[in-house]
Design a protein around this motif. Structure first.
Motif, PDB file in Angstrom:
ATOM      1  N   PRO A 218       0.832  -1.213   0.000  1.00 16.37           N
ATOM      2  CA  PRO A 218       0.000   0.000   0.000  1.00 16.37           C
ATOM      3  C   PRO A 218       0.866   1.263   0.000  1.00 16.37           C
ATOM      4  CG  PRO A 218      -0.749  -1.556   1.677  1.00 16.37           C
ATOM      5  CD  PRO A 218       0.567  -2.076   1.149  1.00 16.37           C
ATOM      6  N   GLU A 219       0.280   2.358  -0.465  1.00 16.49           N
ATOM      7  CA  GLU A 219       1.015   3.615  -0.578  1.00 16.49           C
ATOM      8  C   GLU A 219       1.626   4.061   0.753  1.00 16.49           C
ATOM      9  OE1 GLU A 219      -2.078   3.241  -1.843  1.00 16.49           O
ATOM     10  OE2 GLU A 219      -1.819   3.518  -3.988  1.00 16.49           O
ATOM     11  N   ILE A 220       0.880   3.917   1.852  1.00 19.41           N
ATOM     12  CA  ILE A 220       1.397   4.380   3.140  1.00 19.41           C
ATOM     13  C   ILE A 220       2.625   3.571   3.562  1.00 19.41           C
ATOM     14  CG2 ILE A 220      -0.115   2.970   4.605  1.00 19.41           C
ATOM     15  CD1 ILE A 220       0.812   6.636   5.254  1.00 19.41           C
ATOM     16  N   VAL A 221       2.644   2.293   3.232  1.00 18.92           N
ATOM     17  CA  VAL A 221       3.805   1.458   3.539  1.00 18.92           C
ATOM     18  C   VAL A 221       4.983   1.878   2.656  1.00 18.92           C
ATOM     19  CG1 VAL A 221       4.715  -0.898   3.539  1.00 18.92           C
ATOM     20  CG2 VAL A 221       2.379  -0.461   4.333  1.00 18.92           C
ATOM     21  N   ALA A 222       4.709   2.140   1.391  1.00 19.21           N
ATOM     22  CA  ALA A 222       5.757   2.607   0.475  1.00 19.21           C
ATOM     23  C   ALA A 222       6.334   3.940   0.945  1.00 19.21           C
ATOM     24  CB  ALA A 222       5.210   2.729  -0.935  1.00 19.21           C
ATOM     25  N   LEU A 223       5.473   4.801   1.466  1.00 17.34           N
ATOM     26  CA  LEU A 223       5.934   6.091   1.974  1.00 17.34           C
ATOM     27  C   LEU A 223       6.885   5.884   3.151  1.00 17.34           C
ATOM     28  CD1 LEU A 223       3.856   9.240   2.335  1.00 17.34           C
ATOM     29  CD2 LEU A 223       5.252   8.521   4.235  1.00 17.34           C
ATOM     30  N   GLU A 224       6.535   5.002   4.056  1.00 16.53           N
ATOM     31  CA  GLU A 224       7.410   4.714   5.190  1.00 16.53           C
ATOM     32  C   GLU A 224       8.740   4.135   4.713  1.00 16.53           C
ATOM     33  OE1 GLU A 224       5.586   2.674   8.630  1.00 16.53           O
ATOM     34  OE2 GLU A 224       3.710   2.924   7.519  1.00 16.53           O
ATOM     35  N   MET A 225       8.670   3.205   3.765  1.00 18.31           N
ATOM     36  CA  MET A 225       9.887   2.604   3.216  1.00 18.31           C
ATOM     37  C   MET A 225      10.762   3.672   2.569  1.00 18.31           C
ATOM     38  SD  MET A 225       8.350  -0.825   1.403  1.00 18.31           S
ATOM     39  CE  MET A 225       9.894  -1.177   0.573  1.00 18.31           C
ATOM     40  N   ALA A 226      10.146   4.521   1.765  1.00 20.17           N
ATOM     41  CA  ALA A 226      10.895   5.554   1.047  1.00 20.17           C
ATOM     42  C   ALA A 226      11.569   6.519   2.000  1.00 20.17           C
ATOM     43  CB  ALA A 226       9.958   6.307   0.111  1.00 20.17           C
ATOM     44  N   GLN A 227      10.845   6.944   3.010  1.00 17.54           N
ATOM     45  CA  GLN A 227      11.413   7.891   3.963  1.00 17.54           C
ATOM     46  C   GLN A 227      12.598   7.275   4.700  1.00 17.54           C
ATOM     47  OE1 GLN A 227      10.747  10.989   3.908  1.00 17.54           O
ATOM     48  NE2 GLN A 227      11.951  11.621   5.656  1.00 17.54           N
ATOM     49  N   TYR A 228      12.514   5.992   4.980  1.00 17.65           N
ATOM     50  CA  TYR A 228      13.623   5.288   5.613  1.00 17.65           C
ATOM     51  C   TYR A 228      14.790   5.135   4.628  1.00 17.65           C
ATOM     52  CZ  TYR A 228      16.340   1.386   7.480  1.00 17.65           C
ATOM     53  OH  TYR A 228      17.367   0.586   7.909  1.00 17.65           O
ATOM     54  N   MET A 229      14.487   4.665   3.414  1.00 21.46           N
ATOM     55  CA  MET A 229      15.532   4.388   2.432  1.00 21.46           C
ATOM     56  C   MET A 229      16.288   5.637   2.009  1.00 21.46           C
ATOM     57  SD  MET A 229      14.052   1.275   0.049  1.00 21.46           S
ATOM     58  CE  MET A 229      13.395   2.388  -1.121  1.00 21.46           C
ATOM     59  N   VAL A 230      15.603   6.751   1.918  1.00 20.58           N
ATOM     60  CA  VAL A 230      16.254   7.966   1.438  1.00 20.58           C
ATOM     61  C   VAL A 230      17.387   8.405   2.363  1.00 20.58           C
ATOM     62  CG1 VAL A 230      14.827   9.795   2.475  1.00 20.58           C
ATOM     63  CG2 VAL A 230      15.706  10.089   0.170  1.00 20.58           C
ATOM     64  N   HIS A 231      17.397   7.902   3.594  1.00 19.72           N
ATOM     65  CA  HIS A 231      18.453   8.258   4.542  1.00 19.72           C
ATOM     66  C   HIS A 231      19.544   7.199   4.653  1.00 19.72           C
ATOM     67  CE1 HIS A 231      16.510  11.904   5.864  1.00 19.72           C
ATOM     68  NE2 HIS A 231      15.369  11.236   5.851  1.00 19.72           N
ATOM     69  N   LEU A 232      19.404   6.104   3.937  1.00 17.11           N
ATOM     70  CA  LEU A 232      20.444   5.082   3.916  1.00 17.11           C
ATOM     71  C   LEU A 232      21.551   5.506   2.951  1.00 17.11           C
ATOM     72  CD1 LEU A 232      18.291   1.824   3.673  1.00 17.11           C
ATOM     73  CD2 LEU A 232      19.457   2.735   5.701  1.00 17.11           C
ATOM     74  N   PRO A 233      22.794   5.060   3.169  1.00 16.43           N
ATOM     75  CA  PRO A 233      23.885   5.440   2.265  1.00 16.43           C
ATOM     76  C   PRO A 233      23.591   5.131   0.795  1.00 16.43           C
ATOM     77  CG  PRO A 233      24.764   4.369   4.210  1.00 16.43           C
ATOM     78  CD  PRO A 233      23.265   4.248   4.298  1.00 16.43           C
ATOM     79  N   GLU A 234      22.988   4.004   0.497  1.00 16.22           N
ATOM     80  CA  GLU A 234      22.674   3.636  -0.885  1.00 16.22           C
ATOM     81  C   GLU A 234      21.169   3.694  -1.164  1.00 16.22           C
ATOM     82  OE1 GLU A 234      24.864   2.915  -3.397  1.00 16.22           O
ATOM     83  OE2 GLU A 234      26.393   3.571  -1.979  1.00 16.22           O
ATOM     84  N   GLY A 235      20.416   4.317  -0.271  1.00 18.00           N
ATOM     85  CA  GLY A 235      18.962   4.332  -0.385  1.00 18.00           C
ATOM     86  C   GLY A 235      18.431   4.995  -1.641  1.00 18.00           C
ATOM     87  N   THR A 236      18.997   6.140  -1.999  1.00 18.71           N
ATOM     88  CA  THR A 236      18.489   6.822  -3.190  1.00 18.71           C
ATOM     89  C   THR A 236      18.805   6.028  -4.450  1.00 18.71           C
ATOM     90  OG1 THR A 236      20.455   8.227  -3.219  1.00 18.71           O
ATOM     91  CG2 THR A 236      18.470   9.141  -2.198  1.00 18.71           C
TER      92      THR A 236
END
Length: 92
Positions: free
Chosen positions: A28-46
């Motif tokens: 679901p979109e809300i889960v993807a949003l949580e994943m994205a917000q987390y991933m964007v702060h990982l060294p290789e997230g973007t």
């Protein structure tokens, strides 16, 4: 209670980018949003997010869904512009 729109306002990605992640991960979109917000702060997230969107584009093209591929390409361009690690180094 927070809505999806409220959460998007707090996220570093826009709705099209979140929708691409939701599509890629089948969540679901809300889960993807949580994943994205987390991933964007990982060294290789973007890089991971960019790869997801690229894979979605490829999948849409393989399924002859050019209009969806164009939406995803727009999302990818927006993502690249808004994340400085993807900008080419300036030459002097």
């Amino acid at each position: 209670m927070l809505t999806l729109e409220d959460c998007l306002g707090l996220c570093e990605l826009d709705e099209e980018e979140i929708l691409a992640i939701a599509e890629h991960e089948h969540v679901p979109e809300i889960v993807a949003l949580e994943m994205a917000q987390y991933m964007v702060h990982l060294p290789e997230g973007t890089v991971m997010i960019k790869r997801m969107i690229l894979e979605d584009i490829q999948h849409a093209k393989q399924n002859n869904n050019q209009s969806h591929a164009e939406v995803l390409e727009k999302a990818l361009k927006h993502f690249i512009v808004n994340h400085p690690e993807f900008k080419a180094p300036s030459t002097q």
